[in-house]
Design a protein around this motif. Sequence first.
Motif, short mmCIF file in Angstrom:
data_model
loop_
_atom_site.label_atom_id
_atom_site.label_comp_id
_atom_site.label_asym_id
_atom_site.label_seq_id
_atom_site.Cartn_x
_atom_site.Cartn_y
_atom_site.Cartn_z
N TRP A 1 -6.27 -50.03 -4.48
CA TRP A 1 -5.03 -49.05 -5.05
C TRP A 1 -4.36 -50.06 -5.97
CZ3 TRP A 1 -3.95 -44.31 -3.46
CH2 TRP A 1 -2.83 -43.77 -3.87
N VAL B 1 -3.44 -47.89 -9.78
CA VAL B 1 -2.23 -47.98 -10.59
C VAL B 1 -2.06 -48.05 -11.80
CG1 VAL B 1 0.10 -49.33 -10.25
CG2 VAL B 1 -0.96 -48.47 -8.17
N LEU C 1 1.15 -42.88 -9.86
CA LEU C 1 0.89 -43.75 -8.62
C LEU C 1 1.73 -44.99 -8.88
CD1 LEU C 1 -2.93 -43.49 -8.09
CD2 LEU C 1 -1.21 -42.14 -7.12
#
Length: 67
Positions: free
Chosen positions: A34, A39, A45
């Motif tokens: 993630w 990101v 995000l």
Amino acid sequence: MFVEALTQSKKPVETLIMFLLVLLVSTFLLKFFWNRGLVPFVSVLRPIKNLQEALMLSFGLLIVRGC
């Protein structure tokens, strides 16, 4: 799915330990991918700061997928 495997297993303690181990490893991997993979490329995000956030995200994704 997990409850059925736990109740039908001849070794429920080993099944539970394996489930927790898989959950822990997948949480670490989710946090890594993630923060490193999504990101930087998707501006809306935010990075995951701790494993609790990664665990909650993992549960949320499981619920959305229907598993």
